[in-house]
Write a protein that holds these residues in place. Structure first.
Motif, PDB file in Angstrom:
ATOM      1  N   ASP A 105     -10.640 -36.653   3.208  1.00  0.00           N
ATOM      2  CA  ASP A 105     -10.232 -36.191   4.797  1.00  0.00           C
ATOM      3  C   ASP A 105     -10.477 -35.185   5.446  1.00  0.00           C
ATOM      4  O   ASP A 105     -10.223 -34.631   6.871  1.00  0.00           O
ATOM      5  N   GLY A 106     -11.931 -34.294   4.390  1.00  0.00           N
ATOM      6  CA  GLY A 106     -12.580 -33.452   4.791  1.00  0.00           C
ATOM      7  C   GLY A 106     -12.318 -32.123   4.819  1.00  0.00           C
ATOM      8  O   GLY A 106     -12.771 -31.127   5.500  1.00  0.00           O
ATOM      9  N   SER A 107     -10.698 -32.151   4.510  1.00  0.00           N
ATOM     10  CA  SER A 107     -10.219 -30.548   3.306  1.00  0.00           C
ATOM     11  C   SER A 107     -11.863 -30.410   1.994  1.00  0.00           C
ATOM     12  O   SER A 107     -12.118 -31.043   1.440  1.00  0.00           O
ATOM     13  N   ARG A 172     -21.611 -35.428   2.011  1.00  0.00           N
ATOM     14  CA  ARG A 172     -20.619 -36.735   2.148  1.00  0.00           C
ATOM     15  C   ARG A 172     -19.664 -36.339   3.630  1.00  0.00           C
ATOM     16  O   ARG A 172     -19.535 -37.398   4.005  1.00  0.00           O
ATOM     17  N   ARG A 173     -19.764 -35.032   3.666  1.00  0.00           N
ATOM     18  CA  ARG A 173     -18.555 -34.975   4.818  1.00  0.00           C
ATOM     19  C   ARG A 173     -19.530 -35.123   6.474  1.00  0.00           C
ATOM     20  O   ARG A 173     -19.319 -36.118   6.885  1.00  0.00           O
ATOM     21  N   GLN A 174     -21.107 -34.954   6.814  1.00  0.00           N
ATOM     22  CA  GLN A 174     -21.950 -35.352   7.201  1.00  0.00           C
ATOM     23  C   GLN A 174     -22.067 -36.974   7.067  1.00  0.00           C
ATOM     24  O   GLN A 174     -21.720 -37.725   8.179  1.00  0.00           O
ATOM     25  N   TRP A 175     -22.063 -37.976   6.214  1.00  0.00           N
ATOM     26  CA  TRP A 175     -22.360 -38.681   5.833  1.00  0.00           C
ATOM     27  C   TRP A 175     -20.764 -39.884   6.575  1.00  0.00           C
ATOM     28  O   TRP A 175     -20.823 -40.392   6.481  1.00  0.00           O
TER      29      TRP A 175
END
Ligand SMILES: [Zn+2]
Length: 179
Positions: A105-107, A172-175
Motif C-alpha cells: 500500500d506504499g506506507s 519494491r515501491r518502484q517495481w
C-alpha cells in the motif's frame, strides 16, 4: 468441586479461572510461556506501541530489566529479540515481522520506520534524504576511519542494515509503481 475445566484451558488470550473452585473469578494469566500466575502488570510490547503484554509481577520485573529495549542494539539484534519474544509468547504473531516484505500500500513498514530512526530521519523522509543521511553517518563510523572501535563497528553495521532495509523497500515501491 475441583473438577478440571478443560474448556477454559486453551486458546489465547490465556484466561482461566483462578483457583479451581471459583469459576466466576476469571483472571488474565501472565503472557510468559509456562507461567500460570495472574497477570497484574501490563508492559508495552515495543516503544510507542499501544499493545501490551500482561505479566505477573515477577515476569514484568524480568521484562522491564531488559527494557531499555532497542537502545544499544543493532537493528538486527532488535529484530531478533522481537522475533524470539514473539515466538516465546505463543508464536502467533510472528507473521507480523515477516510481513515487512511489503504491504503493497506504499506506507512504511515498522522495519522501515525503525531504520529511519537509526538514520535519525523523519518517518516521511524521501530516499534522497535517506541516502544523504546514510552516507554522512556511515562516513563517521567507517572502519577505515575508526579501526578497532567496536562501538563504531556496531554503529556502522546498524547504518548499513538500515540503509539496506530502506533501499530494498524503495526498490519494491518502484517495481510496484508506487514511488
Ligand atoms: Zn509470569
Amino acid at each position: 468441586m475441583s473438577r478440571a475445566r478443560r474448556s477454559n484451558d486453551w486458546g489465547f488470550p490465556r484466561w482461566r479461572g483462578y483457583g479451581s473452585s471459583r469459576e466466576a473469578a476469571q483472571v488474565r494469566l501472565c503472557d510468559r510461556v509456562g507461567c500460570s500466575e495472574p497477570a497484574t502488570c501490563p508492559a508495552p510490547k515495543s516503544p510507542n506501541s499501544p499493545e501490551r503484554w500482561q505479566f505477573c509481577q515477577a515476569h514484568a520485573a524480568e521484562y522491564n530489566a531488559g527494557w531499555d529495549y532497542f537502545a544499544g542494539l543493532t537493528t538486527e539484534e532488535a529484530a531478533e529479540r522481537e522475533r524470539s519474544e514473539q515466538q516465546t509468547s505463543a508464536g502467533y504473531r510472528e507473521s507480523a515481522y515477516y510481513g515487512w516484505a511489503g504491504s503493497g500500500d506504499g506506507s512504511r513498514s515498522r522495519d522501515e520506520l525503525r531504520a529511519l530512526e537509526v538514520l535519525e530521519l523523519a518517518p516521511d523522509a524521501d530516499f534522497d534524504a535517506i541516502r544523504k543521511a546514510w552516507r554522512s553517518k556511515a562516513k563517521e563510523v567507517h572502519p577505515d576511519v575508526k579501526p578497532n572501535d567496536a562501538d563504531a563497528a556496531r554503529a556502522f553495521q546498524a547504518l548499513q542494515l538500515a540503509y539496506e532495509v530502506l533501499r530494498a523497500a524503495e526498490e519494491r515501491r518502484q517495481w510496484n509503481g508506487a514511488a
